[in-house]
Design a protein around this motif. Structure first.
Motif, PDB file in Angstrom:
ATOM      1  N   ILE A 412       0.839  -1.252   0.030  1.00  0.00           N
ATOM      2  CA  ILE A 412      -0.068   0.128  -0.045  1.00  0.00           C
ATOM      3  C   ILE A 412       0.895   1.284   0.135  1.00  0.00           C
ATOM      4  N   ARG A 413       1.954   1.246   0.795  1.00  0.00           N
ATOM      5  CA  ARG A 413       2.797   2.223   0.732  1.00  0.00           C
ATOM      6  C   ARG A 413       3.322   2.566  -0.767  1.00  0.00           C
ATOM      7  N   THR A 414       3.625   1.565  -1.469  1.00  0.00           N
ATOM      8  CA  THR A 414       4.214   1.680  -2.834  1.00  0.00           C
ATOM      9  C   THR A 414       3.012   2.302  -3.677  1.00  0.00           C
ATOM     10  N   VAL A 415       1.846   1.700  -3.706  1.00  0.00           N
ATOM     11  CA  VAL A 415       0.750   2.221  -4.518  1.00  0.00           C
ATOM     12  C   VAL A 415       0.374   3.848  -4.161  1.00  0.00           C
ATOM     13  N   VAL A 416       0.207   3.936  -2.924  1.00  0.00           N
ATOM     14  CA  VAL A 416       0.113   5.573  -2.520  1.00  0.00           C
ATOM     15  C   VAL A 416       1.281   6.239  -3.101  1.00  0.00           C
ATOM     16  N   SER A 417       2.388   5.627  -3.025  1.00  0.00           N
ATOM     17  CA  SER A 417       3.455   6.703  -3.451  1.00  0.00           C
ATOM     18  C   SER A 417       3.461   6.807  -4.901  1.00  0.00           C
ATOM     19  N   GLN A 418       2.910   5.834  -5.742  1.00  0.00           N
ATOM     20  CA  GLN A 418       2.707   6.070  -7.096  1.00  0.00           C
ATOM     21  C   GLN A 418       1.419   6.988  -7.588  1.00  0.00           C
ATOM     22  N   CYS A 419       0.489   6.861  -6.807  1.00  0.00           N
ATOM     23  CA  CYS A 419      -0.861   7.675  -7.042  1.00  0.00           C
ATOM     24  C   CYS A 419      -0.701   9.248  -6.321  1.00  0.00           C
ATOM     25  N   ALA A 420      -0.202   9.479  -5.298  1.00  0.00           N
ATOM     26  CA  ALA A 420      -0.311  10.678  -4.427  1.00  0.00           C
ATOM     27  C   ALA A 420       0.823  10.616  -3.558  1.00  0.00           C
ATOM     28  N   PRO A 421       2.240  10.770  -3.848  1.00  0.00           N
ATOM     29  CA  PRO A 421       3.193  10.779  -2.934  1.00  0.00           C
ATOM     30  C   PRO A 421       3.171  11.835  -2.120  1.00  0.00           C
ATOM     31  N   TRP A 422       2.652  13.095  -2.231  1.00  0.00           N
ATOM     32  CA  TRP A 422       2.510  14.033  -1.448  1.00  0.00           C
ATOM     33  C   TRP A 422       1.811  13.919  -0.207  1.00  0.00           C
ATOM     34  N   THR A 423       0.813  13.060  -0.095  1.00  0.00           N
ATOM     35  CA  THR A 423      -0.105  12.736   0.830  1.00  0.00           C
ATOM     36  C   THR A 423       0.771  11.973   2.167  1.00  0.00           C
ATOM     37  N   LEU A 424       1.915  11.469   1.884  1.00  0.00           N
ATOM     38  CA  LEU A 424       2.809  10.650   2.660  1.00  0.00           C
ATOM     39  C   LEU A 424       3.951  11.576   3.308  1.00  0.00           C
ATOM     40  N   THR A 425       3.774  12.934   2.819  1.00  0.00           N
ATOM     41  CA  THR A 425       4.887  13.980   3.428  1.00  0.00           C
ATOM     42  C   THR A 425       4.478  14.399   5.014  1.00  0.00           C
ATOM     43  N   THR A 426       5.327  14.751   5.621  1.00  0.00           N
ATOM     44  CA  THR A 426       4.872  15.299   6.816  1.00  0.00           C
ATOM     45  C   THR A 426       5.074  16.852   6.952  1.00  0.00           C
ATOM     46  N   GLY A 427       4.927  17.439   7.853  1.00  0.00           N
ATOM     47  CA  GLY A 427       4.616  18.973   7.857  1.00  0.00           C
ATOM     48  C   GLY A 427       5.837  19.506   7.273  1.00  0.00           C
ATOM     49  N   ASP A 428       7.201  18.983   7.636  1.00  0.00           N
ATOM     50  CA  ASP A 428       8.509  19.446   7.271  1.00  0.00           C
ATOM     51  C   ASP A 428       8.990  19.348   5.684  1.00  0.00           C
TER      52      ASP A 428
END
Length: 432
Positions: A412-428
């Protein structure tokens, strides 16, 4: 996408206002089963999907829109619901239930469900967000997603695979999938079989389909809120187990005939525990046929028609001799993975659909063609007569398969990184 691009009429009707920040948006998951309980493999898969996201998405940015089940619904499990609430609360997730339990069948009702679900989630959608529609009831959500929202659909089956003769339903699914792709969305394939089906039967371009093989989470699958119920008395001396939804595609009738064939050949077959469940309060047509067949064939079996998620715990019972998955059609087939993770087996399965990927004859289990009771009887006999060393070898191979190819958190991490990687970024700006 440009947040200032014009919205569709459907989006304007929803009051959609694209979010301003394209980085670090919310992940919004629409789910019809798995939040409050499960009566099918889809519910278990959705539960695992949500738990995986809770550990991947930065704190406070996961939003879950589940279809609310009343507490007297056959599919509602209070312990399950409490577990999920605690897991999501710890992740800072927002849970926004909708009253749509009556809108799960038929294209018109499902279209209304999609509209309601997106409307509920509108404050968390827009540029920088990811909208995930889990399974068939949410295949039309791409039409309502605000401009700038990335869309991922996760069909765990389709009407065509389930044998539906409703052209209206098939066309609704086709429009929903094509509409999501047209706006730049992605479609998840839970198996090689599903990828082929989506591309060939629905005409989806290969680049729009992202591989997301179904999987498990280490330590989560059997960490349920209660122990397995007591085995039926006749099973305590030894049993074989088959379980799933009570429908013809699961092949339970073929299994009963296979057991009868073995009995006629004087093969000692342990007691069969057959869990053919449904969410209805009364027996459905499949359950009635199975009940009659158990009696007419004289099979030594216990038929359970009310599904209890805790029966998964029987996979760890030392009296278990074999796990059988006799499906005639199976988009993926989750039960073999659960058996491998529990160290249960040997696993006997047909080669229907996704099962051929996980139950490999002589490697991780024993297989037979679908719709073939005679072949299934041969495969089951091989499992029952396997020497202890052979059983251990199969179990180790199954465990390796799960670890290497079906770790759902990694997938799932791989798929989300493909579809919308920015959603996994933190505030910094860094990754989670």
């Amino acid at each position: 996408m440009n947040a200032s691009a014009p919205l569709t009429r459907a989006q304007r009707d929803l009051g959609c206002t694209p979010a301003a920040d394209p980085v670090g948006g919310h992940v919004v998951v629409l789910v019809h089963e798995g939040m409050y309980g499960a009566v099918s493999g889809s519910g278990f898969s959705n539960r695992t999907f949500l738990i995986a996201l809770a550990g991947i998405v930065p704190h406070g940015r996961l939003v879950v829109v589940p279809v609310l089940l009343p507490t007297d619904h056959p599919g509602y499990d209070p312990g399950w619901a409490a577990d999920m609430e605690g897991i999501l609360q710890q992740a800072g997730a927002r849970v926004l239930p909708i009253h749509g339990a009556s809108l799960l069948t038929g294209p018109v009702d499902r279209e209304a469900l999609c509209y309601m679900a997106v409307r509920r989630a509108v404050p968390y959608l827009g540029t920088g967000s990811l909208l995930v529609g889990c399974d068939v009831p949410f295949l039309a959500v791409g039409s309502y997603a605000p401009e700038g929202t990335a869309v991922l659909l996760v069909p765990r089956s389709t009407a065509l695979l389930s044998g539906s003769t409703s052209r209206e339903t098939v066309e609704w699914e086709r429009r929903g999938l094509a509409g999501a792709v047209h706006r730049g969305g992605r479609i998840a394939a839970i198996s090689d079989h599903m990828r082929e089906h989506l591309c060939e039967e629905f005409g989806l371009p290969d680049v729009a389909v992202v591989d997301m093989p179904n999987g498990l989470l280490t330590g989560e699958e059997f960490s349920g809120h209660r122990k397995a119920p007591p085995l039926p008395p006749a099973a305590r001396a030894g049993f074989i187990l088959a379980m799933g939804r009570a429908e013809a595609s699961k092949g339970f009738e073929d299994l009963l005939h296979a057991v009868r064939l073995l009995a006629d050949a004087a093969v000692a077959v342990p007691h069969l525990v057959l869990v053919a469940g449904s969410s209805a309060g009364v027996l459905n047509a499949c359950q009635r046929r199975l009940k009659i067949l158990v009696g007419s064939l004289g099979v030594d079996a216990t038929l359970l028609t009310r599904f209890d998620p805790a029966v998964r715990g029987w996979l760890r019972d030392p009296s278990l001799h074999a796990v059988v998955v006799p499906s005639r059609e199976e988009p993926f087939g989750r039960i073999p993975l659960e058996a491998f993770a529990a160290g249960a087996g040997p696993v006997v399965a047909t080669t229907a659909g996704g099962l051929a990927q996980t139950v490999r004859d002589g490697e991780t289990g024993y297989s037979a063609s679908p719709h073939a009771p005679q072949e299934l009887a041969v495969a089951l006999r091989r499992a029952l007569e396997a020497a202890p060393g052979e059983r251990r070898r199969l179990a180790r191979a199954g465990a390796r398969l799960v670890a290497r190819h079906h770790d759902y958190a990694v997938t799932i991490r791989t798929v989300v990184s493909q579809c919308a990687p920015w959603t996994l970024t933190t505030g910094d700006g860094g990754p989670r």
